[in-house]
Design a protein around this motif. Structure first.
Motif, PDB file in Angstrom:
ATOM      1  N   MET A 119       1.596   3.319  -8.089  1.00 13.61           N
ATOM      2  CA  MET A 119       2.026   2.757  -8.071  1.00 13.61           C
ATOM      3  C   MET A 119       1.745   1.561  -7.771  1.00 13.61           C
ATOM      4  SD  MET A 119       0.201   3.615 -10.737  1.00 13.61           S
ATOM      5  CE  MET A 119      -0.421   1.579 -11.312  1.00 13.61           C
ATOM      6  N   GLY A 120       3.374   1.697  -7.375  1.00 12.95           N
ATOM      7  CA  GLY A 120       4.146   0.207  -6.276  1.00 12.95           C
ATOM      8  C   GLY A 120       2.832   0.057  -5.145  1.00 12.95           C
ATOM      9  N   THR A 121       2.472   1.509  -4.052  1.00 11.44           N
ATOM     10  CA  THR A 121       1.636   0.411  -3.289  1.00 11.44           C
ATOM     11  C   THR A 121       0.530   0.114  -3.569  1.00 11.44           C
ATOM     12  OG1 THR A 121       2.672   2.407  -2.266  1.00 11.44           O
ATOM     13  CG2 THR A 121      -0.323   1.748  -1.168  1.00 11.44           C
ATOM     14  N   LEU A 122      -0.108   0.762  -5.241  1.00 13.49           N
ATOM     15  CA  LEU A 122      -1.615  -0.502  -6.225  1.00 13.49           C
ATOM     16  C   LEU A 122      -1.492  -1.299  -5.430  1.00 13.49           C
ATOM     17  CD1 LEU A 122      -2.603   1.972  -8.275  1.00 13.49           C
ATOM     18  CD2 LEU A 122      -4.373   1.105  -6.806  1.00 13.49           C
ATOM     19  N   ASN A 123      -0.417  -2.054  -6.086  1.00 12.74           N
ATOM     20  CA  ASN A 123       0.072  -3.436  -6.520  1.00 12.74           C
ATOM     21  C   ASN A 123       0.353  -4.212  -5.743  1.00 12.74           C
ATOM     22  OD1 ASN A 123       0.250  -2.816  -9.848  1.00 12.74           O
ATOM     23  ND2 ASN A 123       2.600  -2.668  -9.538  1.00 12.74           N
ATOM     24  N   MET A 124       0.772  -3.360  -4.167  1.00 15.81           N
ATOM     25  CA  MET A 124       0.859  -4.749  -3.272  1.00 15.81           C
ATOM     26  C   MET A 124      -0.638  -4.651  -2.639  1.00 15.81           C
ATOM     27  SD  MET A 124       3.783  -5.326  -3.242  1.00 15.81           S
ATOM     28  CE  MET A 124       3.834  -6.411  -1.621  1.00 15.81           C
ATOM     29  N   LEU A 167       1.719  -3.031   5.100  1.00 17.52           N
ATOM     30  CA  LEU A 167       1.753  -2.787   5.794  1.00 17.52           C
ATOM     31  C   LEU A 167       2.402  -1.580   5.314  1.00 17.52           C
ATOM     32  CD1 LEU A 167       3.544  -1.028   8.363  1.00 17.52           C
ATOM     33  CD2 LEU A 167       5.834  -2.492   7.747  1.00 17.52           C
ATOM     34  N   LEU A 168       1.941  -0.154   5.364  1.00 13.60           N
ATOM     35  CA  LEU A 168       2.386   1.190   4.352  1.00 13.60           C
ATOM     36  C   LEU A 168       3.339   1.563   5.294  1.00 13.60           C
ATOM     37  CD1 LEU A 168       2.804   3.345   2.166  1.00 13.60           C
ATOM     38  CD2 LEU A 168       0.596   4.107   3.538  1.00 13.60           C
ATOM     39  N   THR A 169       5.101   1.704   4.865  1.00 18.48           N
ATOM     40  CA  THR A 169       5.948   2.848   5.248  1.00 18.48           C
ATOM     41  C   THR A 169       5.745   3.803   5.182  1.00 18.48           C
ATOM     42  OG1 THR A 169       7.657   2.142   4.020  1.00 18.48           O
ATOM     43  CG2 THR A 169       7.561   0.545   6.073  1.00 18.48           C
ATOM     44  N   SER A 170       5.080   4.673   5.861  1.00 23.34           N
ATOM     45  CA  SER A 170       4.895   6.495   5.158  1.00 23.34           C
ATOM     46  C   SER A 170       6.339   7.329   5.619  1.00 23.34           C
ATOM     47  CB  SER A 170       3.414   6.592   5.311  1.00 23.34           C
ATOM     48  OG  SER A 170       3.348   7.902   4.840  1.00 23.34           O
ATOM     49  N   THR A 171       5.835   8.448   5.880  1.00 27.26           N
ATOM     50  CA  THR A 171       6.861   9.450   6.224  1.00 27.26           C
ATOM     51  C   THR A 171       6.464  10.328   6.896  1.00 27.26           C
ATOM     52  OG1 THR A 171       7.970  10.603   4.950  1.00 27.26           O
ATOM     53  CG2 THR A 171       7.113  10.296   3.660  1.00 27.26           C
ATOM     54  N   SER A 172       7.469  11.400   7.226  1.00 30.63           N
ATOM     55  CA  SER A 172       7.020  12.950   8.171  1.00 30.63           C
ATOM     56  C   SER A 172       6.799  13.411   6.286  1.00 30.63           C
ATOM     57  CB  SER A 172       7.971  12.471   9.399  1.00 30.63           C
ATOM     58  OG  SER A 172       9.735  12.420   8.151  1.00 30.63           O
ATOM     59  N   GLU A 173       7.178  13.434   5.387  1.00 25.40           N
ATOM     60  CA  GLU A 173       7.040  14.062   4.792  1.00 25.40           C
ATOM     61  C   GLU A 173       5.815  14.650   4.251  1.00 25.40           C
ATOM     62  OE1 GLU A 173       9.461  15.973   3.362  1.00 25.40           O
ATOM     63  OE2 GLU A 173      11.454  14.930   4.537  1.00 25.40           O
ATOM     64  N   THR A 224      -3.343   7.523   1.216  1.00 22.63           N
ATOM     65  CA  THR A 224      -4.893   7.591   0.469  1.00 22.63           C
ATOM     66  C   THR A 224      -5.761   5.874  -0.134  1.00 22.63           C
ATOM     67  OG1 THR A 224      -5.174  10.013   0.265  1.00 22.63           O
ATOM     68  CG2 THR A 224      -6.782   8.764  -0.622  1.00 22.63           C
ATOM     69  N   LEU A 225      -4.851   5.473  -0.695  1.00 23.63           N
ATOM     70  CA  LEU A 225      -5.321   4.432  -1.189  1.00 23.63           C
ATOM     71  C   LEU A 225      -5.411   3.496  -0.292  1.00 23.63           C
ATOM     72  CD1 LEU A 225      -2.996   4.501  -4.223  1.00 23.63           C
ATOM     73  CD2 LEU A 225      -5.078   4.738  -4.537  1.00 23.63           C
ATOM     74  N   THR A 226      -4.210   3.239   0.824  1.00 24.35           N
ATOM     75  CA  THR A 226      -4.433   1.901   1.618  1.00 24.35           C
ATOM     76  C   THR A 226      -5.812   2.571   2.605  1.00 24.35           C
ATOM     77  OG1 THR A 226      -1.794   2.396   1.643  1.00 24.35           O
ATOM     78  CG2 THR A 226      -2.715   1.022   3.779  1.00 24.35           C
ATOM     79  N   MET A 227      -6.122   3.175   3.021  1.00 25.36           N
ATOM     80  CA  MET A 227      -7.077   3.237   3.475  1.00 25.36           C
ATOM     81  C   MET A 227      -8.679   3.568   2.504  1.00 25.36           C
ATOM     82  SD  MET A 227      -6.219   3.900   6.502  1.00 25.36           S
ATOM     83  CE  MET A 227      -8.281   4.243   7.112  1.00 25.36           C
ATOM     84  N   ASP A 228      -8.245   4.189   1.697  1.00 24.62           N
ATOM     85  CA  ASP A 228      -9.456   3.029   1.043  1.00 24.62           C
ATOM     86  C   ASP A 228      -9.846   1.368   0.969  1.00 24.62           C
ATOM     87  OD1 ASP A 228     -10.362   5.788  -0.379  1.00 24.62           O
ATOM     88  OD2 ASP A 228      -9.080   5.659  -2.133  1.00 24.62           O
ATOM     89  N   TYR A 229      -8.488   0.982   0.582  1.00 27.31           N
ATOM     90  CA  TYR A 229      -8.405  -0.797  -0.203  1.00 27.31           C
ATOM     91  C   TYR A 229      -8.923  -0.762   1.450  1.00 27.31           C
ATOM     92  CZ  TYR A 229      -6.794  -1.602  -4.360  1.00 27.31           C
ATOM     93  OH  TYR A 229      -6.280  -2.304  -5.848  1.00 27.31           O
ATOM     94  N   HIS A 230      -8.404  -0.313   2.388  1.00 25.69           N
ATOM     95  CA  HIS A 230      -8.673  -0.816   4.120  1.00 25.69           C
ATOM     96  C   HIS A 230     -10.632  -1.266   3.911  1.00 25.69           C
ATOM     97  CE1 HIS A 230      -9.346  -1.561   8.669  1.00 25.69           C
ATOM     98  NE2 HIS A 230      -9.393  -1.092   8.826  1.00 25.69           N
ATOM     99  N   ARG A 231     -10.857  -0.175   3.854  1.00 18.09           N
ATOM    100  CA  ARG A 231     -12.638   0.317   3.897  1.00 18.09           C
ATOM    101  C   ARG A 231     -13.624   0.010   2.558  1.00 18.09           C
ATOM    102  NH1 ARG A 231     -10.592   6.414   5.280  1.00 18.09           N
ATOM    103  NH2 ARG A 231     -10.145   6.619   3.453  1.00 18.09           N
ATOM    104  N   GLY A 232     -12.774  -0.001   1.730  1.00 22.94           N
ATOM    105  CA  GLY A 232     -13.770  -0.844   0.660  1.00 22.94           C
ATOM    106  C   GLY A 232     -13.759  -1.908   0.720  1.00 22.94           C
ATOM    107  N   ALA A 233     -12.184  -2.412   0.687  1.00 23.83           N
ATOM    108  CA  ALA A 233     -12.373  -4.242   0.483  1.00 23.83           C
ATOM    109  C   ALA A 233     -11.736  -4.726   1.598  1.00 23.83           C
ATOM    110  CB  ALA A 233     -10.571  -3.942  -0.867  1.00 23.83           C
ATOM    111  N   GLY A 234     -12.058  -4.369   2.461  1.00 24.70           N
ATOM    112  CA  GLY A 234     -11.678  -4.844   4.354  1.00 24.70           C
ATOM    113  C   GLY A 234      -9.894  -5.410   4.244  1.00 24.70           C
ATOM    114  N   VAL A 235      -9.291  -4.824   2.877  1.00 26.90           N
ATOM    115  CA  VAL A 235      -7.440  -5.381   3.630  1.00 26.90           C
ATOM    116  C   VAL A 235      -7.088  -5.005   5.356  1.00 26.90           C
ATOM    117  CG1 VAL A 235      -5.035  -5.328   2.334  1.00 26.90           C
ATOM    118  CG2 VAL A 235      -7.175  -4.709   1.192  1.00 26.90           C
ATOM    119  N   GLU A 236      -6.544  -5.476   5.731  1.00 26.57           N
ATOM    120  CA  GLU A 236      -5.676  -5.699   7.234  1.00 26.57           C
ATOM    121  C   GLU A 236      -4.596  -4.594   6.848  1.00 26.57           C
ATOM    122  OE1 GLU A 236      -5.188  -7.587  11.216  1.00 26.57           O
ATOM    123  OE2 GLU A 236      -5.684  -8.976   9.803  1.00 26.57           O
ATOM    124  N   VAL A 237      -4.744  -3.036   7.207  1.00 28.82           N
ATOM    125  CA  VAL A 237      -3.504  -2.721   6.604  1.00 28.82           C
ATOM    126  C   VAL A 237      -3.101  -1.905   8.395  1.00 28.82           C
ATOM    127  CG1 VAL A 237      -4.058  -1.893   4.168  1.00 28.82           C
ATOM    128  CG2 VAL A 237      -4.974  -0.229   7.027  1.00 28.82           C
TER     129      VAL A 237
END
Length: 235
Positions: free
Chosen positions: A11-16, A28-34, A70-83
């Motif tokens: 939800m935090g990522t979706l809101n941002m 910027l998504l700070t993801s993780t090696s996890e 997944t959400l970050t790339m969906d917004y990038h591809r689908g809504a043109g958000v620069e990520v």
């Protein structure tokens, strides 16, 4: 607790992402090696899809971050958000929380407090530790550059938990002892980034080895633990 971790990541990522879309910001998504889970590939490249137990005790974090990507790339591809996506490996340095449960801060705080260093399992599991200023430089290069990622940001120097404990002992207190406890569920056996992509496309690589960075963290921890002890003594 686990559901809150997952909600924060999703939800935090979706809101941002929604905010970034509305105002035309670079996200910027700070993801993780996890996201690699308990990897079957070593070292881990960004092309590796991971080996995550989706119903494991720690999967709320692993899968939460995977969903955030997944959400970050969906917004990038689908809504043109620069990520931009960074997969951050273990990082340490001054100003970390004294009792955040991470292995470097655990060991350092325990050694300064004259407590045994807690090693989970046999201590042969490996991690790679980068100093915080190296990470900051990597994130700045990523945000200033034109490549989406994901990029591994980590130090390829690989240490077992026992080797890390030894470096902490050498730095703080050679007489420190080690206490073994049962390992946590789904603890990854190996963790080491392949940073070829970041070297090539971001012109970035870490500069500070563990034996140089650790003393900088130790002096900060020592000051804060000393102040903490003085505060307790005054009550």
């Amino acid at each position: 607790m686990s559901s809150m971790i997952y909600k924060t990541n999703v939800m935090g990522t979706l809101n941002m992402l929604g905010l970034a879309k509305r105002i035309g910001a670079r996200f910027l998504l700070t993801s993780t090696s996890e996201v690699y889970g308990d990897p079957l590939e070593h070292p881990q490249k960004e092309t590796y899809w991971g080996n995550v137990n989706p119903i494991g005790e720690r999967s709320c974090y692993d899968e939460g971050k995977r969903t955030a990507e997944t959400l970050t790339m969906d917004y990038h591809r689908g809504a043109g958000v620069e990520v931009r996506i960074a997969r951050i490996f273990n990082t340490y340095g001054p100003r970390m929380c004294l009792d955040d449960g991470r292995v470097v801060s655990n060991f350092v705080a325990q050694a300064i407090r004259k407590q045994p260093l807690t090693v989970y399992g046999d201590g042969k599991q490996t991690r790679s530790f980068q100093f915080v200023s190296d990470l900051v430089n990597g994130l700045a290069s990523l945000m200033d550059g034109e490549h989406v990622g994901p990029f591994n940001l980590g130090n390829p120097g690989e240490f077992t938990m026992l080797e890390l404990a030894q470096v902490v002992k050498e730095t703080i207190d050679s007489s420190a002892t080690i206490e073994y406890k049962p390992n946590t569920a789904d603890d990854p056996h190996m963790r080491k980034p392949d940073i070829s992509k970041a070297k090539e496309l971001l012109n970035w690589e870490p500069k500070i080895p563990l034996r140089e960075g650790l003393p900088l963290m130790v002096s900060d921890f020592r000051n804060r633990i000393l102040n903490e002890d003085e505060g307790k003594g005054m009550k």
